[in-house]
Design a protein around this motif. Structure first.
Motif, short mmCIF file in Angstrom:
data_model
loop_
_atom_site.label_atom_id
_atom_site.label_comp_id
_atom_site.label_asym_id
_atom_site.label_seq_id
_atom_site.Cartn_x
_atom_site.Cartn_y
_atom_site.Cartn_z
N LYS A 172 -5.18 -23.44 34.20
CA LYS A 172 -3.91 -24.14 34.86
C LYS A 172 -3.99 -23.96 36.37
CE LYS A 172 -0.44 -25.12 31.57
NZ LYS A 172 1.07 -24.67 31.29
N ASN A 173 -4.06 -22.35 36.66
CA ASN A 173 -4.10 -22.10 38.37
C ASN A 173 -5.19 -22.54 38.90
OD1 ASN A 173 -1.41 -20.81 37.98
ND2 ASN A 173 -2.18 -18.98 37.63
N ARG A 176 -5.24 -26.23 39.52
CA ARG A 176 -4.18 -26.71 40.60
C ARG A 176 -4.84 -26.50 42.06
NH1 ARG A 176 -0.25 -23.22 39.33
NH2 ARG A 176 0.48 -24.57 37.62
N LYS A 179 -7.48 -29.27 42.54
CA LYS A 179 -6.83 -30.56 42.86
C LYS A 179 -6.32 -30.24 44.34
CE LYS A 179 -6.03 -32.40 38.59
NZ LYS A 179 -4.93 -32.90 37.57
N ARG A 180 -5.71 -29.32 44.98
CA ARG A 180 -5.40 -28.94 46.19
C ARG A 180 -6.19 -29.11 47.19
NH1 ARG A 180 -1.61 -23.99 45.39
NH2 ARG A 180 0.05 -24.82 44.25
#
Length: 182
Positions: A172-173, A176, A179-180
């Motif tokens: 998940k991290n 994220r 995507k950032r």
């Protein structure tokens, strides 16, 4: 004969009040506001307890499925600018996270990033992974030594629920962060 107005106990303050409506629960606007706030807190508490209870009764396979979903999303995001690993096409259709060594055949490589790459649904579903082309392009991508390592034998893994949860959190991290950075 005069009918007596029925009295009801206010759900907020507890006082008796004359029933002006058969659906009335409270005696005044102030009590209605307080009653709504109390119910909202109770509802939020109930939802939180339900979520905790559902988490406690989840099976290992449910945790694995959830972690696999997050891992697959990470792979699709990681490889989003690359073509299908098998056929080399770019298209606007659906892409999967295709395993070179399938989860059924080699479950210990289920979360191995070297083993999973972006693959179009046609190759993954209809051509059973299009494995010959997959291998040719995988050698080009990661090298023959890595592919031979994937094809070798591996120590079986039996993930605990805590390990599965940490894998899910890790990906998940990573997702994220990808995507950032995009």
């Amino acid at each position: 004969m005069k009918r007596e107005i029925k009295q009801k106990k206010c759900k907020s303050c507890g006082r008796k009040f004359a029933l002006f409506n058969s659906l009335a629960q409270v005696c005044s606007v102030d009590c209605a506001i307080q009653y709504a706030k109390d119910n909202k807190v109770q509802e939020q508490t109930r939802i939180k307890l339900t979520r905790i209870t559902k988490e406690k009764i989840k099976t290992r396979s449910e945790h694995l499925r959830k972690a696999q979903t997050v891992f697959n999303a990470f792979i699709r995001e990681r490889d989003k600018n690359e073509p299908c690993i098998s056929c080399g096409r770019y298209h606007t259709g659906q892409y999967h996270a295709g395993h070179y060594r399938s989860v059924g055949a080699c479950p210990e490589l289920r979360f191995c990033e070297l083993n999973v790459h972006k693959q179009c649904s046609a190759c993954n579903n209809h051509k059973s992974g299009n494995i010959i082309e997959y291998r040719i392009n995988l050698v080009k991508k990661i090298g023959v030594e890595q592919v031979e390592w994937l094809e070798g034998s591996h120590e079986p893994k039996k993930y605990t629920i805590e390990q599965i949860k940490s894998i899910q959190t890790e990906y998940k991290n990573k997702l994220r962060e990808l995507k950032r950075g995009a």
